[in-house]
Motif scaffolding. Sequence first.
Motif, PDB file in Angstrom:
ATOM      1  N   GLU A 168       0.098  -8.684  13.607  1.00 53.10           N
ATOM      2  CA  GLU A 168       0.003  -8.624  12.147  1.00 53.10           C
ATOM      3  C   GLU A 168       1.295  -9.181  11.529  1.00 53.10           C
ATOM      4  O   GLU A 168       1.260  -9.952  10.562  1.00 53.10           O
ATOM      5  CB  GLU A 168      -0.215  -7.154  11.732  1.00 53.10           C
ATOM      6  CG  GLU A 168      -0.798  -6.968  10.365  1.00 53.10           C
ATOM      7  CD  GLU A 168      -1.976  -7.887  10.054  1.00 53.10           C
ATOM      8  OE1 GLU A 168      -1.940  -8.512   8.985  1.00 53.10           O
ATOM      9  OE2 GLU A 168      -2.921  -8.000  10.892  1.00 53.10           O
ATOM     10  N   LEU A 169       2.449  -8.777  12.091  1.00 48.45           N
ATOM     11  CA  LEU A 169       3.740  -9.280  11.594  1.00 48.45           C
ATOM     12  C   LEU A 169       3.783 -10.808  11.692  1.00 48.45           C
ATOM     13  O   LEU A 169       4.200 -11.496  10.753  1.00 48.45           O
ATOM     14  CB  LEU A 169       4.891  -8.665  12.414  1.00 48.45           C
ATOM     15  CG  LEU A 169       6.277  -9.231  12.128  1.00 48.45           C
ATOM     16  CD1 LEU A 169       6.745  -8.852  10.726  1.00 48.45           C
ATOM     17  CD2 LEU A 169       7.304  -8.740  13.168  1.00 48.45           C
TER      18      LEU A 169
ATOM     19  N   LYS B 127       1.302 -12.917  11.707  1.00 46.80           N
ATOM     20  CA  LYS B 127       0.400 -13.544  10.720  1.00 46.80           C
ATOM     21  C   LYS B 127       1.051 -13.579   9.339  1.00 46.80           C
ATOM     22  O   LYS B 127       0.948 -14.564   8.606  1.00 46.80           O
ATOM     23  CB  LYS B 127      -0.920 -12.773  10.645  1.00 46.80           C
ATOM     24  CG  LYS B 127      -1.827 -13.073  11.818  1.00 46.80           C
ATOM     25  CD  LYS B 127      -3.126 -12.269  11.734  1.00 46.80           C
ATOM     26  CE  LYS B 127      -3.799 -12.263  13.097  1.00 46.80           C
ATOM     27  NZ  LYS B 127      -4.574 -11.062  13.341  1.00 46.80           N
ATOM     28  N   ARG B 128       1.740 -12.492   8.991  1.00 42.82           N
ATOM     29  CA  ARG B 128       2.371 -12.441   7.665  1.00 42.82           C
ATOM     30  C   ARG B 128       3.564 -13.405   7.591  1.00 42.82           C
ATOM     31  O   ARG B 128       3.750 -14.109   6.607  1.00 42.82           O
ATOM     32  CB  ARG B 128       2.833 -11.015   7.359  1.00 42.82           C
ATOM     33  CG  ARG B 128       1.638 -10.092   7.146  1.00 42.82           C
ATOM     34  CD  ARG B 128       2.049  -8.660   6.972  1.00 42.82           C
ATOM     35  NE  ARG B 128       2.677  -8.398   5.686  1.00 42.82           N
ATOM     36  CZ  ARG B 128       3.170  -7.217   5.325  1.00 42.82           C
ATOM     37  NH1 ARG B 128       3.136  -6.201   6.157  1.00 42.82           N
ATOM     38  NH2 ARG B 128       3.709  -7.041   4.148  1.00 42.82           N
ATOM     39  N   ALA B 129       4.363 -13.451   8.668  1.00 45.46           N
ATOM     40  CA  ALA B 129       5.560 -14.300   8.676  1.00 45.46           C
ATOM     41  C   ALA B 129       5.202 -15.783   8.667  1.00 45.46           C
ATOM     42  O   ALA B 129       5.868 -16.596   8.014  1.00 45.46           O
ATOM     43  CB  ALA B 129       6.416 -13.972   9.902  1.00 45.46           C
TER      44      ALA B 129
ATOM     45  N   ARG C 288       2.956 -17.583   7.255  1.00 49.24           N
ATOM     46  CA  ARG C 288       2.690 -18.175   5.932  1.00 49.24           C
ATOM     47  C   ARG C 288       3.969 -18.676   5.276  1.00 49.24           C
ATOM     48  O   ARG C 288       4.012 -19.709   4.644  1.00 49.24           O
ATOM     49  CB  ARG C 288       2.056 -17.132   5.022  1.00 49.24           C
ATOM     50  CG  ARG C 288       0.570 -17.033   5.185  1.00 49.24           C
ATOM     51  CD  ARG C 288       0.013 -16.098   4.136  1.00 49.24           C
ATOM     52  NE  ARG C 288       0.065 -14.725   4.613  1.00 49.24           N
ATOM     53  CZ  ARG C 288       0.277 -13.658   3.852  1.00 49.24           C
ATOM     54  NH1 ARG C 288       0.492 -13.789   2.579  1.00 49.24           N
ATOM     55  NH2 ARG C 288       0.281 -12.459   4.378  1.00 49.24           N
ATOM     56  N   TYR C 289       5.036 -17.911   5.428  1.00 47.27           N
ATOM     57  CA  TYR C 289       6.323 -18.275   4.814  1.00 47.27           C
ATOM     58  C   TYR C 289       7.022 -19.346   5.650  1.00 47.27           C
ATOM     59  O   TYR C 289       7.547 -20.320   5.115  1.00 47.27           O
ATOM     60  CB  TYR C 289       7.222 -17.047   4.698  1.00 47.27           C
ATOM     61  CG  TYR C 289       6.629 -15.965   3.830  1.00 47.27           C
ATOM     62  CD1 TYR C 289       6.761 -16.018   2.448  1.00 47.27           C
ATOM     63  CD2 TYR C 289       5.910 -14.918   4.388  1.00 47.27           C
ATOM     64  CE1 TYR C 289       6.206 -15.038   1.639  1.00 47.27           C
ATOM     65  CE2 TYR C 289       5.344 -13.932   3.598  1.00 47.27           C
ATOM     66  CZ  TYR C 289       5.503 -13.998   2.214  1.00 47.27           C
ATOM     67  OH  TYR C 289       4.942 -13.029   1.425  1.00 47.27           O
TER      68      TYR C 289
ATOM     69  N   VAL D 267      10.960 -15.252   4.999  1.00 46.43           N
ATOM     70  CA  VAL D 267      10.071 -14.106   5.119  1.00 46.43           C
ATOM     71  C   VAL D 267      10.676 -12.999   4.231  1.00 46.43           C
ATOM     72  O   VAL D 267      11.908 -12.879   4.162  1.00 46.43           O
ATOM     73  CB  VAL D 267      10.011 -13.681   6.610  1.00 46.43           C
ATOM     74  CG1 VAL D 267       9.198 -12.424   6.792  1.00 46.43           C
ATOM     75  CG2 VAL D 267       9.470 -14.827   7.463  1.00 46.43           C
TER      76      VAL D 267
ATOM     77  N   LEU E 253      10.320  -7.158   5.355  1.00 47.59           N
ATOM     78  CA  LEU E 253       9.753  -7.321   6.703  1.00 47.59           C
ATOM     79  C   LEU E 253      10.846  -7.503   7.750  1.00 47.59           C
ATOM     80  O   LEU E 253      10.662  -7.174   8.911  1.00 47.59           O
ATOM     81  CB  LEU E 253       8.856  -8.571   6.754  1.00 47.59           C
ATOM     82  CG  LEU E 253       7.468  -8.508   6.144  1.00 47.59           C
ATOM     83  CD1 LEU E 253       6.745  -9.828   6.369  1.00 47.59           C
ATOM     84  CD2 LEU E 253       6.670  -7.377   6.778  1.00 47.59           C
TER      85      LEU E 253
END
Length: 214
Positions: free
Chosen positions: A44-45, A47-49, A51-52, A59, A63
């Motif tokens: 999950e981390l 996937k979020r990172a 994008r940036y 990021v 986070l």
Amino acid sequence: MRLILLGPPGAGKGTQAEFIINEFNVPHISTGDIFRKNIKEGTELGKRAKRYMDQGKLVPDSLVVEIVEDRLHEADCQNGFLLDGFPRTLIQAKELDLVLERMQVELDAVINIKVNPDMLVSRAIGRRICKNCGATYHVSNNPPQKEGVCDKCGGELYQRSDDVEETVKNRINVYVDETSPLIDYYGRRDKLVDIEGEQDITAVSQDIAAALRG
Ligand code: AP5
Ligand code: ZN
């Protein structure tokens, strides 16, 4: 030793980290490597990172700080560490101060690797990394003996997805706006060690070793 490596994208932080962790026997904590590992594992981390990172943006601080704090509490960091790519904003630097205060330890030095922007772009675009052991090469400045193959472990070399010209330029702009104020932040506390990063890799390593041995 408790150390921070500061410098723009492509300045040689990862390259010099390999030298410093062997020379001074400290663990290497690279927030960029932690995010890339999470992307590879599909967490999950990650996937979020991603994008940036793909846009060359930072990021979000929230986070990053928690990950570093958890890592600094691990047993191998009790006698020292090398932070590479963290802190990257004033908020992160202030959070790190609080973490170190809680641990009752102090930084020994912040190594600031200085390289001009035009050289940074060609360094980042030419970078190749081993999929297996993470060793860093450069197609012309530091090529492997056999093209595409790691000298150290025989692993396959790849190019990072954020090492394309437009994204590298974004990363440099983000560095100037958000990270370069840390030079003053640590300079005012007499922690800063400026290193001339446009020399060849060995000369940069020698300067770092000499500065840290004082
Ligand atoms: P991160 O992985 O930290 O990348 P970076 O800071 O952009 O730095 P680089 O890894 O690109 O460069 P480097 O200085 O390590 O250079 P290297 O030694 O490889 O961060 C990536 C992304 O993750 C960020 O954009 C952000 O999105 C996110 N992120 C990470 N940390 C974060 C944080 N704290 N907060 C928020 N977001 C975060 O060298 C480059 C090339 O040059 C290599 O090919 C090398 O062989 C060559 N080279 C090195 N030294 C020399 C020399 N002296 N002479 C000739 N060639 C050389
Ligand atoms: Zn390798």
